[in-house]
Design a protein around this motif. Structure first.
Motif, PDB file in Angstrom:
ATOM      1  N   UNK A  16      -0.726   0.957 -11.182  1.00 36.33           N
ATOM      2  CA  UNK A  16      -1.819   0.245 -10.533  1.00 36.33           C
ATOM      3  C   UNK A  16      -1.822  -1.229 -10.908  1.00 36.33           C
ATOM      4  N   UNK A  17      -1.230  -1.546 -12.048  1.00 38.06           N
ATOM      5  CA  UNK A  17      -1.208  -2.945 -12.472  1.00 38.06           C
ATOM      6  C   UNK A  17      -0.283  -3.759 -11.575  1.00 38.06           C
ATOM      7  N   UNK A  19       0.598  -2.926  -8.494  1.00 34.39           N
ATOM      8  CA  UNK A  19       0.262  -2.804  -7.077  1.00 34.39           C
ATOM      9  C   UNK A  19      -0.237  -4.137  -6.541  1.00 34.39           C
ATOM     10  N   UNK A  49      -3.582  -3.401   1.511  1.00 32.35           N
ATOM     11  CA  UNK A  49      -4.184  -2.074   1.686  1.00 32.35           C
ATOM     12  C   UNK A  49      -3.089  -1.006   1.846  1.00 32.35           C
ATOM     13  N   UNK A  52      -1.430  -0.464  -1.543  1.00 31.17           N
ATOM     14  CA  UNK A  52      -2.302   0.340  -2.401  1.00 31.17           C
ATOM     15  C   UNK A  52      -2.248   1.811  -1.978  1.00 31.17           C
ATOM     16  N   UNK A 102     -11.168   5.833  -7.354  1.00 33.50           N
ATOM     17  CA  UNK A 102     -12.464   5.212  -7.021  1.00 33.50           C
ATOM     18  C   UNK A 102     -12.921   4.343  -8.182  1.00 33.50           C
ATOM     19  N   UNK A 103     -12.651   4.810  -9.388  1.00 30.89           N
ATOM     20  CA  UNK A 103     -13.040   4.020 -10.562  1.00 30.89           C
ATOM     21  C   UNK A 103     -12.303   2.684 -10.609  1.00 30.89           C
ATOM     22  N   UNK A 104     -11.173   2.613  -9.917  1.00 29.88           N
ATOM     23  CA  UNK A 104     -10.415   1.363  -9.874  1.00 29.88           C
ATOM     24  C   UNK A 104     -10.886   0.457  -8.736  1.00 29.88           C
ATOM     25  N   UNK A 105     -11.862   0.926  -7.951  1.00 35.59           N
ATOM     26  CA  UNK A 105     -12.407   0.081  -6.891  1.00 35.59           C
ATOM     27  C   UNK A 105     -11.818   0.345  -5.519  1.00 35.59           C
ATOM     28  N   UNK A 106     -11.002   1.408  -5.433  1.00 37.26           N
ATOM     29  CA  UNK A 106     -10.414   1.746  -4.136  1.00 37.26           C
ATOM     30  C   UNK A 106     -10.796   3.178  -3.759  1.00 37.26           C
ATOM     31  N   UNK A 107     -10.230   3.666  -2.667  1.00 34.80           N
ATOM     32  CA  UNK A 107     -10.538   5.031  -2.268  1.00 34.80           C
ATOM     33  C   UNK A 107     -11.875   5.169  -1.571  1.00 34.80           C
ATOM     34  N   UNK A 108     -12.330   4.076  -0.937  1.00 36.35           N
ATOM     35  CA  UNK A 108     -13.608   4.121  -0.220  1.00 36.35           C
ATOM     36  C   UNK A 108     -13.430   4.600   1.220  1.00 36.35           C
ATOM     37  N   UNK A 110     -11.603   3.011   3.459  1.00 36.54           N
ATOM     38  CA  UNK A 110     -11.581   1.827   4.328  1.00 36.54           C
ATOM     39  C   UNK A 110     -10.164   1.313   4.567  1.00 36.54           C
TER      40      UNK A 110
END
Lengths: 143, 115
Positions: A16-17, A19, A49, A52, A102-108, A110
């Motif tokens: 994730x770093x 990405x 996007x 990610x 989701x905790x990383x701010x993604x997966x909404x 969108x």
């Protein structure tokens, strides 16, 4: 500018770093070419996007980018689980991302709709258990 | 608003080196979901967030966001600071919660999208 600039990137799995590094690199090229800030932003969002998504869902993958005088074409492919119901996946808010993402701010839910919104042509090839390829084209003279 | 004014208003620590003196921030968005930042913000120059990870800096880069304020006393880690400095993004850290920090900025004329 008649030359075509071609770039290929590896998108590492579960890193994730890292990405976003491919998107960042393409962004830099577009800025150097003097492409309008509006187009740079649209391209950056769409590619980021997709990048990610490949990290979250596709166990990493590859990005192929072609830039010519009128457009940028981006192909992000992974060998992940594929998307069983593409129509459902395209809906805003629909997500299969785990809580850790989701905790990383993604997966909404969108990501795909953001890609569609910020590209001029978006095409997705996907097959369950084979993988997913997202094709993104952004024209430089887009309104 | 200049970086120094924002830092004073939010009693914030400036975490990155040599922040631009000329940058004039006019608009902001507050969110913990980076997908929301990319979906709903258009001309934001500043992001307020409670999320602290390298993807916040990446998202800021893609969105042309020049300043990121971490709220509730959260502090960016050294790799994030390095990445931000490389991208020319200023990182601030304030003890105020997200709502209060946003309200303080709004009262000084910083605006969001859609107004």
């Amino acid at each position: 500018m008649n030359n075509v600039i071609v770039r290929d990137y590896d998108i590492p799995a579960n890193d994730f770093t890292a990405a976003g590094e491919a998107s960042s690199s393409v962004r830099k090229i577009l800025v150097q070419l003097g492409v309008s800030p509006y187009v740079v932003k649209r391209t950056s969002i769409a590619m980021y996007e997709a990048e990610i998504n490949a990290v979250i869902h596709g166990h990493g993958g590859k990005a192929h980018v072609e830039i010519d005088g009128s457009k940028v074409y981006i192909r992000i492919s992974d060998e992940g689980p594929g998307i069983p119901d593409l129509e459902l996946a395209m809906q805003e808010g629909y997500s299969t991302a785990p809580d850790s993402i989701r905790e990383m701010g993604f997966g909404a839910g969108m990501g795909l709709s953001n890609i569609k919104k910020h590209s001029d042509i978006m095409k997705i090839d996907t097959e369950v258990n084979k993988g997913t390829t997202v094709h993104i084209t952004v024209f430089f003279n887009a309104i | 608003m200049r970086i120094a004014e924002i830092a004073e208003l939010l009693k914030a620590e400036i975490c990155t080196k040599d922040p631009s003196q000329d940058l004039d921030i006019l608009s902001a968005c507050s969110a913990d979901l980076m997908s929301d930042v990319m979906a709903f913000s258009k001309e934001n120059a500043m992001l307020l967030t409670g999320l602290v990870n390298p993807q916040v800096v990446r998202t800021a880069e893609m969105m042309d966001i020049k300043v990121v304020v971490f709220v509730r006393g959260k502090k960016p880690q050294p790799p994030m600071i390095e990445l931000a400095e490389e991208k020319g993004i200023v990182l601030l850290s304030t003890d105020y919660p997200l709502f209060v920090a946003s309200g303080k900025l709004y009262s000084k004329g910083i605006r969001g999208r859609g107004e």
